[in-house]
Design a protein around this motif. Structure first.
Motif, PDB file in Angstrom:
ATOM      1  N   THR A   1     -38.776 -46.260  -1.080  1.00 29.32           N
ATOM      2  CA  THR A   1     -39.170 -44.849  -1.010  1.00 29.32           C
ATOM      3  C   THR A   1     -39.887 -44.412  -2.288  1.00 29.32           C
ATOM      4  N   ALA A   2     -39.374 -44.885  -3.443  1.00 28.68           N
ATOM      5  CA  ALA A   2     -39.987 -44.507  -4.722  1.00 28.68           C
ATOM      6  C   ALA A   2     -41.369 -45.115  -4.887  1.00 28.68           C
ATOM      7  N   GLU A   3     -41.569 -46.337  -4.357  1.00 28.56           N
ATOM      8  CA  GLU A   3     -42.839 -47.047  -4.532  1.00 28.56           C
ATOM      9  C   GLU A   3     -43.853 -46.733  -3.435  1.00 28.56           C
ATOM     10  N   ASN A   4     -43.437 -46.012  -2.402  1.00 25.66           N
ATOM     11  CA  ASN A   4     -44.283 -45.797  -1.228  1.00 25.66           C
ATOM     12  C   ASN A   4     -45.518 -44.961  -1.543  1.00 25.66           C
ATOM     13  N   ASN A   5     -46.625 -45.370  -0.946  1.00 26.61           N
ATOM     14  CA  ASN A   5     -47.874 -44.617  -1.029  1.00 26.61           C
ATOM     15  C   ASN A   5     -48.054 -43.862   0.277  1.00 26.61           C
ATOM     16  N   PRO A   6     -48.237 -42.547   0.227  1.00 29.18           N
ATOM     17  CA  PRO A   6     -48.329 -41.762   1.462  1.00 29.18           C
ATOM     18  C   PRO A   6     -49.449 -42.218   2.401  1.00 29.18           C
TER      19      PRO A   6
ATOM     20  N   PHE B   1     -41.612 -45.030   8.155  1.00 30.70           N
ATOM     21  CA  PHE B   1     -42.508 -45.429   9.240  1.00 30.70           C
ATOM     22  C   PHE B   1     -42.679 -44.283  10.239  1.00 30.70           C
ATOM     23  N   ILE B   2     -41.562 -43.620  10.579  1.00 33.39           N
ATOM     24  CA  ILE B   2     -41.647 -42.486  11.516  1.00 33.39           C
ATOM     25  C   ILE B   2     -42.467 -41.351  10.907  1.00 33.39           C
ATOM     26  N   GLN B   3     -42.237 -41.073   9.611  1.00 37.32           N
ATOM     27  CA  GLN B   3     -43.014 -40.028   8.941  1.00 37.32           C
ATOM     28  C   GLN B   3     -44.500 -40.344   8.981  1.00 37.32           C
ATOM     29  N   HIS B   4     -44.831 -41.616   8.743  1.00 34.02           N
ATOM     30  CA  HIS B   4     -46.245 -42.006   8.758  1.00 34.02           C
ATOM     31  C   HIS B   4     -46.834 -41.861  10.160  1.00 34.02           C
ATOM     32  N   ALA B   5     -46.056 -42.303  11.183  1.00 32.77           N
ATOM     33  CA  ALA B   5     -46.529 -42.196  12.561  1.00 32.77           C
ATOM     34  C   ALA B   5     -46.744 -40.735  12.955  1.00 32.77           C
ATOM     35  N   MET B   6     -45.802 -39.874  12.579  1.00 31.87           N
ATOM     36  CA  MET B   6     -45.946 -38.454  12.881  1.00 31.87           C
ATOM     37  C   MET B   6     -47.145 -37.860  12.152  1.00 31.87           C
ATOM     38  N   GLY B   7     -47.347 -38.340  10.935  1.00 30.50           N
ATOM     39  CA  GLY B   7     -48.509 -37.869  10.184  1.00 30.50           C
ATOM     40  C   GLY B   7     -49.810 -38.251  10.865  1.00 30.50           C
ATOM     41  N   LEU B   8     -49.865 -39.501  11.367  1.00 30.82           N
ATOM     42  CA  LEU B   8     -51.060 -39.951  12.089  1.00 30.82           C
ATOM     43  C   LEU B   8     -51.263 -39.126  13.360  1.00 30.82           C
ATOM     44  N   LEU B   9     -50.156 -38.848  14.068  1.00 32.58           N
ATOM     45  CA  LEU B   9     -50.246 -38.051  15.294  1.00 32.58           C
ATOM     46  C   LEU B   9     -50.761 -36.652  15.000  1.00 32.58           C
ATOM     47  N   GLN B  10     -50.230 -36.047  13.959  1.00 28.89           N
ATOM     48  CA  GLN B  10     -50.682 -34.711  13.584  1.00 28.89           C
ATOM     49  C   GLN B  10     -52.153 -34.730  13.177  1.00 28.89           C
ATOM     50  N   ALA B  11     -52.525 -35.795  12.430  1.00 28.45           N
ATOM     51  CA  ALA B  11     -53.922 -35.907  12.009  1.00 28.45           C
ATOM     52  C   ALA B  11     -54.833 -36.094  13.210  1.00 28.45           C
ATOM     53  N   THR B  12     -54.361 -36.894  14.207  1.00 21.75           N
ATOM     54  CA  THR B  12     -55.161 -37.115  15.425  1.00 21.75           C
ATOM     55  C   THR B  12     -55.317 -35.817  16.206  1.00 21.75           C
ATOM     56  N   LYS B  13     -54.219 -35.072  16.309  1.00 21.81           N
ATOM     57  CA  LYS B  13     -54.292 -33.785  17.003  1.00 21.81           C
ATOM     58  C   LYS B  13     -55.257 -32.839  16.301  1.00 21.81           C
ATOM     59  N   ALA B  14     -55.178 -32.818  15.004  1.00 22.18           N
ATOM     60  CA  ALA B  14     -56.051 -31.925  14.236  1.00 22.18           C
ATOM     61  C   ALA B  14     -57.509 -32.324  14.417  1.00 22.18           C
ATOM     62  N   GLN B  15     -57.784 -33.638  14.425  1.00 22.13           N
ATOM     63  CA  GLN B  15     -59.151 -34.112  14.614  1.00 22.13           C
ATOM     64  C   GLN B  15     -59.648 -33.786  16.016  1.00 22.13           C
ATOM     65  N   TYR B  16     -58.766 -33.984  17.017  1.00 21.41           N
ATOM     66  CA  TYR B  16     -59.139 -33.667  18.405  1.00 21.41           C
ATOM     67  C   TYR B  16     -59.444 -32.178  18.543  1.00 21.41           C
ATOM     68  N   ARG B  17     -58.584 -31.354  17.931  1.00 20.95           N
ATOM     69  CA  ARG B  17     -58.794 -29.910  17.993  1.00 20.95           C
ATOM     70  C   ARG B  17     -60.120 -29.528  17.335  1.00 20.95           C
ATOM     71  N   LYS B  18     -60.428 -30.163  16.219  1.00 22.00           N
ATOM     72  CA  LYS B  18     -61.678 -29.888  15.507  1.00 22.00           C
ATOM     73  C   LYS B  18     -62.890 -30.283  16.355  1.00 22.00           C
ATOM     74  N   GLN B  19     -62.792 -31.462  17.002  1.00 23.12           N
ATOM     75  CA  GLN B  19     -63.906 -31.929  17.848  1.00 23.12           C
ATOM     76  C   GLN B  19     -64.083 -31.029  19.067  1.00 23.12           C
ATOM     77  N   LEU B  20     -62.941 -30.606  19.659  1.00 22.68           N
ATOM     78  CA  LEU B  20     -63.016 -29.731  20.836  1.00 22.68           C
ATOM     79  C   LEU B  20     -63.685 -28.407  20.499  1.00 22.68           C
TER      80      LEU B  20
END
Length: 516
Positions: A394-399, A453-472
């Protein structure tokens, strides 16, 4: 009351006499090659030198030459060389070693200055790492609370070094498990303790590197004032009795021996270039380990803070005061019963020369981390390692990605765990994920936790949603512009139709067109 720092003028001394008194014929008088001395003197000196075994001292040119796990310097085997080079040197070993050498092909890194490699002890040196006391204060303290006046006092950048020189050297051998060295170490310890009123460093290396005496830094010299081993032993015995310490001669095995006096503890507090880097344990771990020892020894917090603060001050890269307080509060929280043996061994290997060869005996029937019953230790042991691994990842992790990429050895070194134990922890853990990318020598191992791993996956999902919303939104804006353009075009056509079909000259216009 401590007085303000005072600058002292060096006393007038003959440097050759100083080295004669300190070195006790431990080195050859002249260089074996390229000596500048006249031939008759060299011949005469060679006859005298042949009567006793010679060794060497180690020298360095600057304090920065003391590096992590190694020392940059060179070896001196003659008094002539020491006199010639003195101006350009800062530190040396006043006691002589029997074996010596270089650890690299360029002959820059020296090795051989281990205590058990000592040929002869010439002097005891006490380090006072402050100038808030005057030379007069030091001399009075030596007479009132120690064995008597020193032979020499050398000024350093931040304090003084007090030399108590022997009349005759103490030759060290391996007889009776280095009995002579054990006696000498207790004498050295008592000398340091006797000068605590002038802030003597009781944790300074007994027979290591000290400031090289020069004409410019000797602030007190009484070269005729030397001590025999018999005098020092008698004084040290009385000092032990007055302070109710056990006899210093060869200590018997005690079930509850103080860890403070252990070889590993003394070695660790003398390591000053502890900093840590990515994938390594460092200053926080070292200070936390020392704090746990102090806690286990029954020290109160204020005493531990003074000790750690002094040690931290000597570090080349010290921590701030608030961090030290946090470390002490954590160590004294009651959650920990003692220092981790694995952490201690890792710290010694990383930051102490030949640290891997130092035996770690905690003296507490095997310390462990949390206060649990022995029947719970087997199961909880793996849980503790698992938590240590989770904390490290956790201490060494890169977001930017869920995995940190480390070899198993790097992981083991970082948290102080054996590879077999690590494999067991990974096999049974439900918190840690491991992946291997690539094959053979090009493979790399990734480590993460389920939460990361779950935090990263959720982050990717949120980023994908945000990108989709931006494109729409962008598509809607583009089509809105097209529709608006079509609407404008329809209005224009409607106006033209109205103009053509509703014109009063409509028939004439078409007639003209037809005739044309």
């Amino acid at each position: 009351m401590a007085q303000a720092a005072v600058t002292y003028e060096p006393v007038s001394v003959n440097l050759e006499e100083v080295y004669d008194v300190i070195l006790h014929n431990g080195l050859t008088t002249y260089k074996t090659k390229h000596s500048n001395a006249p031939l008759p003197k060299r011949v005469e000196a060679a006859k005298i030198d042949a009567l006793s075994k010679k060794g060497a001292v180690f020298v360095v040119r600057s304090k920065e030459d003391f590096q992590t796990n190694k020392v940059k310097g060179y070896i001196v085997t003659s008094k002539e060389t020491l006199l010639e080079d003195a101006t350009d040197l800062t530190h040396f070993t006043p006691n002589v070693y029997r074996k010596f050498g270089y650890s690299d092909d360029s002959r820059r890194m020296i090795h051989g200055f281990e205590e058990r490699n000592l040929l002869q002890i010439n002097t005891f040196v006490v380090d006072i790492d402050t100038k808030k006391h005057t030379v007069q204060d030091i001399l009075l303290t030596c007479m009132d609370f120690s064995i008597g006046l020193p032979t020499l006092i050398v000024a350093s950048d931040r304090g003084y070094q007090v030399y108590f020189v022997l009349k005759q050297p103490l030759f060290i051998s391996n007889k009776n498990d280095f009995r002579g060295l054990t006696v000498a170490k207790r004498i050295s310890d008592n000398l340091k303790r006797s000068l605590r009123d002038v802030d003597a460093d009781v944790f300074c290396n007994d027979f290591g590197f000290f400031r090289l005496p020069k004409v410019s830094n000797i602030v007190f010299a009484l070269l005729t004032n030397t001590y025999s081993m018999a005098e020092l032993i008698n004084w040290s015995t009385r000092y032990d009795d007055n302070n109710e310490r056990p006899l210093f001669v060869v200590p018997t095995k005690l079930s509850k021996a103080s860890v403070i006096d252990s070889e590993w503890f003394q070695a660790l507090i003398k390591a000053v270039d502890i900093r840590g880097q990515k994938g390594q344990i460092g200053r926080n771990n070292a200070l936390f380990t020392l704090a746990l020892v102090c806690y286990s020894e029954g020290w109160d917090k204020s005493r531990t803070y003074d000790f750690l603060d002094e040690h931290n001050y000597r570090l080349l890269n010290p921590l701030n005061g608030s961090t030290i307080n946090s470390i002490i509060n954590s160590a004294y929280s009651g959650k920990y019963k003692g220092a981790s043996k694995e952490y201690i061994e890792a710290l010694l290997e990383l930051y102490v020369y030949n640290g891997h060869s130092i035996k770690v005996n905690t003296g507490r029937n095997g310390w462990y981390k949390f206060k649990k019953d022995r029947k719970d230790r087997i199961r909880s042991h793996y849980n503790e390692w698992e938590q240590d691994l989770v904390t490290y990842i956790t201490a060494e992790n890169n977001p930017s990605e869920p995995f940190i990429w480390r070899t198993q050895k790097e992981i083991c070194d970082a948290i102080g765990i054996s590879q077999s134990t690590l494999n067991q922890v990974i096999k049974s853990s439900r918190k840690i994920l491991k992946t291997v990318s690539g094959k053979g020598r090009y493979s790399k191992t990734g480590w993460t936790t389920v939460d990361l791993f779950i935090q990263h996956a959720m982050g990717l999902l949120q980023a994908t949603k945000a990108q989709y919303r931006k494109q729409l939104i962008q598509v809607v804006q583009e089509w809105t512009e097209v529709i608006e353009q079509f609407a404008s075009y329809g209005k224009l056509m409607h106006s033209l139709q109205q103009l053509i079909f509703n014109s009063p000259t409509n028939d004439q216009t078409f007639a003209f067109v037809e005739s044309g």
